[in-house]
Design an enzyme around this catalytic site. Structure first.
Site, PDB file in Angstrom:
ATOM      1  N   LYS A  11       0.854  -1.201   0.000  1.00 45.53           N
ATOM      2  CA  LYS A  11       0.000   0.000   0.000  1.00 45.53           C
ATOM      3  C   LYS A  11       0.883   1.242   0.000  1.00 45.53           C
ATOM      4  O   LYS A  11       2.052   1.198   0.418  1.00 45.53           O
ATOM      5  CB  LYS A  11      -0.949   0.042   1.201  1.00 45.53           C
ATOM      6  N   ASP A 137      -2.592  -2.048  10.414  1.00 47.49           N
ATOM      7  CA  ASP A 137      -2.758  -1.953   8.961  1.00 47.49           C
ATOM      8  C   ASP A 137      -3.317  -3.241   8.333  1.00 47.49           C
ATOM      9  O   ASP A 137      -3.645  -3.251   7.146  1.00 47.49           O
ATOM     10  CB  ASP A 137      -1.394  -1.705   8.277  1.00 47.49           C
TER      11      ASP A 137
HETATM   12  P1  ATP Z   1       4.271  -0.328   7.756  1.00 50.70           P
HETATM   13  O1  ATP Z   1       4.053   0.385   6.466  1.00 50.70           O
HETATM   14  O2  ATP Z   1       3.054  -1.100   8.231  1.00 50.70           O
HETATM   15  O3  ATP Z   1       4.913   0.515   8.815  1.00 50.70           O
HETATM   16  P2  ATP Z   1       6.768  -1.388   7.036  1.00 50.70           P
HETATM   17  O4  ATP Z   1       6.869  -1.372   5.561  1.00 50.70           O
HETATM   18  O5  ATP Z   1       7.365  -0.214   7.734  1.00 50.70           O
HETATM   19  O6  ATP Z   1       5.270  -1.525   7.439  1.00 50.70           O
HETATM   20  P3  ATP Z   1       7.498  -4.177   7.170  1.00 50.70           P
HETATM   21  O7  ATP Z   1       8.206  -4.323   5.891  1.00 50.70           O
HETATM   22  O8  ATP Z   1       6.123  -4.711   7.254  1.00 50.70           O
HETATM   23  O9  ATP Z   1       7.483  -2.633   7.628  1.00 50.70           O
HETATM   24  O10 ATP Z   1       8.388  -4.857   8.311  1.00 50.70           O
HETATM   25  C1  ATP Z   1       8.970  -4.219   9.398  1.00 50.70           C
HETATM   26  C2  ATP Z   1       9.688  -5.249  10.285  1.00 50.70           C
HETATM   27  O11 ATP Z   1       8.829  -6.352  10.572  1.00 50.70           O
HETATM   28  C3  ATP Z   1      10.920  -5.803   9.626  1.00 50.70           C
HETATM   29  O12 ATP Z   1      12.058  -5.219  10.221  1.00 50.70           O
HETATM   30  C4  ATP Z   1      10.875  -7.320   9.868  1.00 50.70           C
HETATM   31  O13 ATP Z   1      11.909  -7.802  10.677  1.00 50.70           O
HETATM   32  C5  ATP Z   1       9.543  -7.596  10.550  1.00 50.70           C
HETATM   33  N1  ATP Z   1       8.740  -8.573   9.770  1.00 50.70           N
HETATM   34  C6  ATP Z   1       8.050  -9.598  10.269  1.00 50.70           C
HETATM   35  N2  ATP Z   1       7.397 -10.283   9.315  1.00 50.70           N
HETATM   36  C7  ATP Z   1       7.686  -9.681   8.147  1.00 50.70           C
HETATM   37  C8  ATP Z   1       7.314  -9.928   6.790  1.00 50.70           C
HETATM   38  N3  ATP Z   1       6.511 -10.942   6.468  1.00 50.70           N
HETATM   39  N4  ATP Z   1       7.765  -9.074   5.855  1.00 50.70           N
HETATM   40  C9  ATP Z   1       8.558  -8.023   6.200  1.00 50.70           C
HETATM   41  N5  ATP Z   1       8.958  -7.761   7.451  1.00 50.70           N
HETATM   42  C10 ATP Z   1       8.533  -8.576   8.428  1.00 50.70           C
END
Ligand code: ATP
Length: 298
Positions: A11, A137
């Site tokens: 997203k 989310d």
């Molecule tokens: P948001 O936009 O909801 O803040 P994000 O893009 O900042 O999400 P993610 O990529 O979802 O962050 O992941 C953040 C942390 O979550 C990573 O540092 C990782 O170690 C942990 N994590 C756990 N499961 C997953 C997964 N399936 N994919 C990515 N990261 C994951």
């Protein structure tokens, strides 16, 4: 059904406002969420031996309960006392820790997949209700499309789709902690707020230029001073004809909306040539809509 292939879509936030910080420490938000045509691939395979195993193409991600795909599978398999086991293979393409809800989307896809695979009979609404236990989310990632998210992000109102356009995604080489960004946001002192209602009107009118005009993200006030490279990437997109460019979520990913493919392609080339971005994707958003309309695709 022995195996199931799923697409977990990322997203962006077309608008992100923090209305206030609540006494319990949570931030009350108003965000326009948009599913985009960039996805991780997930393969679910049933097996006789009980338990859950996770494999992934990214060596630094956890493969135990700390991975959101594990949590999602466990949530439903425990509730419904599923006796068989499950292998989950996760191929990541969505930038990690980037403000694109990659982990949340993986979790949402696994909830949908486990429900289908083990014939648990839950409706989309029932999946959304359970999914908030994994993260704020996740309900949106189960729902997908375009939506206004309020509360801590879990109160969702569907909106008309983003008009057809090209979306350029660029993640700089920096790591941003969501905790740091919200922790340093002076939510109750913000002077400017994005015009979320005007952006909703623009979506209702199918007016891409107005959607772009009202883009705004209050979290940029924290992340950009810390990581000026985000501003550089925005500038490159705008210099190459983006209708507008903004950081998604708490960053550091930047996206630009383009009306013309040629402009988006030029900006893509400029970012690939430069030093600012580590990952760059050019997405045709209209195809996302077509794909989503295929009934049985996830
Ligand atoms: P948001 O936009 O909801 O803040 P994000 O893009 O900042 O999400 P993610 O990529 O979802 O962050 O992941 C953040 C942390 O979550 C990573 O540092 C990782 O170690 C942990 N994590 C756990 N499961 C997953 C997964 N399936 N994919 C990515 N990261 C994951």
């Amino acid at each position: 059904m022995k195996e199931l292939r799923l697409r977990a879509r990322a997203k962006i936030n077309l608008g992100l406002d923090v209305v206030r910080k609540r006494d319990d420490g949570y931030h009350e938000v108003r965000m326009i969420m948009q599913t985009i045509n960039l996805y991780d691939k997930i393969l679910l395979q049933k097996r006789r031996k009980p338990g859950i195993t996770v494999t992934t193409n990214l060596g630094f991600l956890p493969v135990n309960q700390d991975n959101l795909v594990y949590k999602a599978a466990q949530l439903l398999m425990d509730e419904f006392s599923v006796e068989e086991g499950l292998n989950i293979d996760l191929q990541k393409y969505i930038p990690v820790a980037a403000g694109m809800a990659g982990g949340s989307s993986d979790a949402a896809a696994v909830l949908v997949g486990v429900n289908r695979m083990f014939r648990l009979g839950l409706s989309k609404q029932e999946l959304m209700e359970r999914s908030v236990k994994i993260g704020a989310d996740v309900p949106f990632c189960v729902m997908r499309g375009t939506a206004l998210a309020e509360g801590i992000g879990e109160k969702l109102t569907p909106l008309p789709e983003l008009p057809d356009c090209f979306i350029l995604i660029a993640k700089p080489k920096v790591f941003v902690s969501t905790k740091f960004v919200y922790g340093n946001l002076k939510a109750n002192e913000l002077k400017e707020h994005p015009q979320i209602d005007a952006q909703i009107d623009a979506l209702n009118r199918d007016d891409l230029h107005a959607v772009a005009k009202y883009m705004g993200n209050v979290l940029e006030t924290v992340t950009i001073p810390e990581y000026p490279v985000i501003e550089e990437i925005k500038r490159t997109m705008l210099d190459h004809g983006a209708l507008n460019s903004m950081m998604s979520g708490s960053g550091p990913t930047v996206f630009g909306l383009f009306e013309k493919r040629e402009d988006a392609q030029k900006a893509y080339n400029a970012l690939l040539r430069g030093e600012d971005a580590k990952q760059v994707y050019l997405i045709e958003q209209s195809s996302c809509r077509r794909v989503r309309r295929k009934k049985d695709e996830r």
